[in-house]
Design an enzyme around this catalytic site. Structure first.
Site, PDB file in Angstrom:
ATOM      1  N   CYS A 198      14.059  11.389   6.045  1.00 19.51           N
ATOM      2  CA  CYS A 198      13.744  10.858   7.422  1.00 19.51           C
ATOM      3  C   CYS A 198      15.433  10.837   8.068  1.00 19.51           C
ATOM      4  CB  CYS A 198      13.206   9.491   7.582  1.00 19.51           C
ATOM      5  SG  CYS A 198      13.856   8.363   6.485  1.00 19.51           S
ATOM      6  N   GLU A 244       9.941   1.900  10.367  1.00 24.98           N
ATOM      7  CA  GLU A 244      11.138   2.904  10.090  1.00 24.98           C
ATOM      8  C   GLU A 244      10.497   4.271  10.090  1.00 24.98           C
ATOM      9  OE1 GLU A 244      14.182   2.563   9.392  1.00 24.98           O
ATOM     10  OE2 GLU A 244      14.343   0.675   9.056  1.00 24.98           O
ATOM     11  N   GLU A 263      10.354  16.265  14.109  1.00 25.25           N
ATOM     12  CA  GLU A 263      10.637  16.391  12.486  1.00 25.25           C
ATOM     13  C   GLU A 263       9.837  17.275  11.865  1.00 25.25           C
ATOM     14  OE1 GLU A 263       9.639  12.530  10.833  1.00 25.25           O
ATOM     15  OE2 GLU A 263      11.714  12.644   9.808  1.00 25.25           O
ATOM     16  N   LYS A 283       0.743  -1.059   0.012  1.00 26.25           N
ATOM     17  CA  LYS A 283       0.054   0.077  -0.204  1.00 26.25           C
ATOM     18  C   LYS A 283       0.928   1.317  -0.078  1.00 26.25           C
ATOM     19  CE  LYS A 283      -1.612   2.913   1.985  1.00 26.25           C
ATOM     20  NZ  LYS A 283      -1.466   4.559   1.677  1.00 26.25           N
ATOM     21  N   PRO A 305      -5.733   5.500   6.425  1.00 29.34           N
ATOM     22  CA  PRO A 305      -6.544   5.085   7.382  1.00 29.34           C
ATOM     23  C   PRO A 305      -7.632   4.067   6.768  1.00 29.34           C
ATOM     24  CG  PRO A 305      -6.489   7.262   7.350  1.00 29.34           C
ATOM     25  CD  PRO A 305      -5.822   6.746   6.233  1.00 29.34           C
TER      26      PRO A 305
HETATM   27  P1  NAP Z   1       2.275   8.770   7.229  1.00 26.82           P
HETATM   28  O1  NAP Z   1       0.527   9.346   7.465  1.00 26.82           O
HETATM   29  O2  NAP Z   1       2.799   8.297   8.374  1.00 26.82           O
HETATM   30  O3  NAP Z   1       2.200   8.140   6.042  1.00 26.82           O
HETATM   31  C1  NAP Z   1       3.130   6.871   5.688  1.00 26.82           C
HETATM   32  C2  NAP Z   1       2.334   5.672   5.111  1.00 26.82           C
HETATM   33  O4  NAP Z   1       1.407   5.235   6.142  1.00 26.82           O
HETATM   34  C3  NAP Z   1       1.156   6.144   3.923  1.00 26.82           C
HETATM   35  O5  NAP Z   1       1.320   5.216   3.027  1.00 26.82           O
HETATM   36  C4  NAP Z   1      -0.057   6.455   4.413  1.00 26.82           C
HETATM   37  O6  NAP Z   1      -1.162   6.531   3.684  1.00 26.82           O
HETATM   38  C5  NAP Z   1      -0.047   5.519   5.591  1.00 26.82           C
HETATM   39  N1  NAP Z   1      -1.026   5.436   6.729  1.00 26.82           N
HETATM   40  C6  NAP Z   1      -1.525   6.745   7.091  1.00 26.82           C
HETATM   41  N2  NAP Z   1      -2.304   6.208   8.128  1.00 26.82           N
HETATM   42  C7  NAP Z   1      -2.315   5.075   8.514  1.00 26.82           C
HETATM   43  C8  NAP Z   1      -3.128   3.916   9.219  1.00 26.82           C
HETATM   44  N3  NAP Z   1      -3.840   4.635  10.161  1.00 26.82           N
HETATM   45  N4  NAP Z   1      -2.760   2.863   9.065  1.00 26.82           N
HETATM   46  C9  NAP Z   1      -2.113   2.684   8.039  1.00 26.82           C
HETATM   47  N5  NAP Z   1      -1.394   2.986   7.168  1.00 26.82           N
HETATM   48  C10 NAP Z   1      -1.330   4.412   7.211  1.00 26.82           C
HETATM   49  O7  NAP Z   1       3.043  10.127   6.808  1.00 26.82           O
HETATM   50  P2  NAP Z   1       2.696  11.349   6.116  1.00 26.82           P
HETATM   51  O8  NAP Z   1       1.231  11.922   6.656  1.00 26.82           O
HETATM   52  O9  NAP Z   1       2.718  11.245   4.729  1.00 26.82           O
HETATM   53  O10 NAP Z   1       3.599  12.483   6.688  1.00 26.82           O
HETATM   54  C11 NAP Z   1       3.551  12.912   7.947  1.00 26.82           C
HETATM   55  C12 NAP Z   1       4.939  12.964   8.545  1.00 26.82           C
HETATM   56  O11 NAP Z   1       5.520  11.931   8.664  1.00 26.82           O
HETATM   57  C13 NAP Z   1       5.932  13.806   7.835  1.00 26.82           C
HETATM   58  O12 NAP Z   1       5.758  15.361   7.916  1.00 26.82           O
HETATM   59  C14 NAP Z   1       7.206  13.485   8.252  1.00 26.82           C
HETATM   60  O13 NAP Z   1       7.541  13.977   9.607  1.00 26.82           O
HETATM   61  C15 NAP Z   1       7.077  12.181   8.812  1.00 26.82           C
HETATM   62  N6  NAP Z   1       7.191  11.085   7.553  1.00 26.82           N
HETATM   63  C16 NAP Z   1       8.376  10.349   7.830  1.00 26.82           C
HETATM   64  C17 NAP Z   1       8.970   9.568   6.734  1.00 26.82           C
HETATM   65  C18 NAP Z   1      10.369   8.653   7.025  1.00 26.82           C
HETATM   66  O14 NAP Z   1      10.671   8.078   5.931  1.00 26.82           O
HETATM   67  N7  NAP Z   1      10.595   8.274   8.260  1.00 26.82           N
HETATM   68  C19 NAP Z   1       8.189   9.496   5.660  1.00 26.82           C
HETATM   69  C20 NAP Z   1       7.197  10.267   5.303  1.00 26.82           C
HETATM   70  C21 NAP Z   1       6.764  11.033   6.362  1.00 26.82           C
HETATM   71  P3  NAP Z   1      -1.524   7.910   2.898  1.00 26.82           P
HETATM   72  O15 NAP Z   1      -0.347   8.161   1.928  1.00 26.82           O
HETATM   73  O16 NAP Z   1      -2.743   7.662   2.482  1.00 26.82           O
HETATM   74  O17 NAP Z   1      -1.514   9.084   4.133  1.00 26.82           O
END
Ligand code: NAP
Ligand code: MG
Length: 462
Positions: A279, A245, A369, A170, A204
């Site tokens: 990250c 991660e 972050e 996903k 979600p």
């Molecule tokens: P995120 O919501 O954690 O998204 C990562 C992945 O998880 C996406 O595929 C997302 O889908 C999915 N996801 C979201 N909610 C979920 C749930 N409840 N259950 C299962 N999977 C779920 O991150 P983001 O909103 O894209 O970014 C927010 C912040 O996260 C960034 O500003 C940054 O600080 C951090 N981030 C960190 C990394 C890293 O490499 N460590 C990468 C990205 C972001 P959707 O795309 O549909 O939301």
């Protein structure tokens, strides 16, 4: 851009369970460039069933044959690298040369490393009177973010396939086109039906259904710490393997003996790359008080060079979030020396390369972050102080240490609570384990350590 209107399940593009779609937006000009299907629990269930059905044959395929298939995927990534770079540029906004070198280039390296590892990894060892077998964990649910759209996918799928696991992916809703392209490449590489499956959709909805699915044996997630905690809790309740991660707030520690200009210039470049959406980015630069103002001036000059060279951030939501952090930094009393919260262009989700001086360790911008092109310079008095500051966040993903000689830098690096440290500008190693101490995660990706995440052991006694 061209997009599939179905899900890639059991070796074919199949109609999604509903007609709902997600728009894909180019963050450089805010145009909608495609729509992809918004998967539901029903689509996830179909994909997991396909992965389960494919597991017995794939896990029994000799590792050398799995290696050949992963090599074919690597060859497909090479053959379609221009298309990959253009797609990442369109949906993430990264400048094309960066997409070519990093977003398309790194996954080729990583896929190649797993073609080699699948062929050479010791899946069997003798321990006293036992033979210990490393067997695949089973069906993997992979959930990936948008920041390095293809790298994040390949860093999970390639080791899972090498281990003999089957996968349901996903990908992030913001970058699904790269994921569809990857699915095409696995198909052209001749992976057996059901070994790799793709369900696009919202976190979600589709993500949560995958993370909570009873028939998924291991969930591998990369993304925010908030979502990672939920996924860890769900997996824990089901006694399911999990790899996380998560975020970072890595320290770039410049010791007094270092080549200051080099350390600052490389440090600024590290934060500005990919518009700060990395990250492992060294978002806190720690400088000894005796050289602090000199470093601030070097950083200001370095940041000015990035003005027109960085791309936008991925979305309006991320742009608002990053600008909110910049405003917070100003409110809390940090000194803005480059950039600021104003959007530098009318159109597109751009953020100015921003540098803060006089950041103190407790400030929000020193702790959380930001995931944007924002660097914080923090002053330290002595090595003990630098160590306390560097280790003083909930994170521990990466970092850097600079000193007059490597031995001095290594001695300091050994005191850092973090998973990876670059010594005097050491270069990226695709075989080195990558992952977090503390709340930066659980488990490691890349190289043999990344492969081991997808294995479980069985011992037979003689
Ligand atoms: P995120 O919501 O954690 O998204 C990562 C992945 O998880 C996406 O595929 C997302 O889908 C999915 N996801 C979201 N909610 C979920 C749930 N409840 N259950 C299962 N999977 C779920 O991150 P983001 O909103 O894209 O970014 C927010 C912040 O996260 C960034 O500003 C940054 O600080 C951090 N981030 C960190 C990394 C890293 O490499 N460590 C990468 C990205 C972001 P959707 O795309 O549909 O939301
Ligand atoms: Mg999200």
């Amino acid at each position: 851009m061209k997009a599939h209107d179905g899900m890639y399940i059991a070796g074919a593009w199949r109609p999604a369970s509903t007609g709902d779609t997600i728009p894909v937006v180019n963050p450089a000009d805010e145009e909608v460039i495609a729509h992809v299907p918004a998967g539901t629990a029903e689509d996830v269930d179909a994909a997991v069933r396909a992965a389960r059905a494919a597991l017995p044959a794939w896990s029994a395929t000799p590792p050398a044959e799995r290696a050949v298939k992963i090599g074919a995927v690597r060859d497909g990534l090479i053959a379609r690298k221009d298309e990959i770079a253009a797609t990442v540029t369109a949906e993430l906004g990264a400048p094309l040369p960066f997409s070519e070198a990093v977003h398309a280039g790194v996954p080729i390296m990583v896929a190649g490393s797993y073609a080699d590892l699948a062929a050479t990894y010791p899946f069997e060892e003798k321990v006293g009177n036992s033979t210990v077998y490393a067997e695949p964990v089973g069906v993997v649910g992979a959930i990936t973010p948008w920041n390095y759209p293809l790298h994040q996918i390949v860093a999970k799928v390639a080791p899972a396939l090498a281990a003999g696991c089957t996968v349901v992916l996903k990908p992030a809703e913001d970058t699904p086109l790269t994921a569809q392209l990857f699915a095409e490449i696995t198909h052209e590489a001749g992976l057996p039906a059901g070994v790799f499956n793709l369900v696009t959709g919202l976190g979600p909805v589709a993500g949560q259904a995958l993370a909570g699915h009873d028939d998924v044996d291991l969930v591998s997630f990369t993304g925010s710490t908030a979502v990672g905690k939920q996924i860890g809790a769900t997996a824990g309740a089901a006694v399911k393997r999990v790899a996380l991660e998560l975020g970072g707030k890595s320290a770039n520690v410049i010791l007094p003996s270092a080549d200051l200009a080099k350390a600052v210039n490389v440090g600024v470049a590290n934060v500005m790359a990919n518009s700060g959406q990395t990250c492992s980015a060294w978002t806190r630069m720690l400088v000894h008080t005796s050289r602090y103002e000199e470093a601030v001036e070097l950083a200001r000059k370095a940041a000015a060079k990035y003005g027109d060279r960085i791309g936008p951030v991925v979305s309006a939501k991320q742009q608002a979030r990053v600008r909110g952090y910049i405003e917070r930094g100003v409110e809390e009393g940090a000194r803005l020396v480059a950039g600021g919260p104003e959007a530098p262009r009318e159109q597109g989700y751009f953020v100015s390369p921003t540098v803060f001086a006089d950041v103190t360790p407790g400030m929000t911008i020193a702790q959380e972050e930001i995931f944007g092109p924002v660097l914080s310079l923090i002053r330290y008095e002595d090595e003990a102080d630098a160590e306390t500051i560097a280790n003083g966040t909930v994170y521990g993903l990466a970092g850097a240490v600079w000193a007059g000689d490597d031995a001095e830098a290594v001695a300091f690096a050994r005191r850092l609570q973090t998973g990876q440290v670059d010594i005097n500008g050491g270069s990226f190693n695709p075989l080195a384990p990558f992952g977090g101490y503390k709340q930066s995660g659980v488990g490691r990706e890349l190289g043999a350590h990344g492969l081991a995440e997808y294995l479980q052991t069985k011992s037979l006694q003689f």
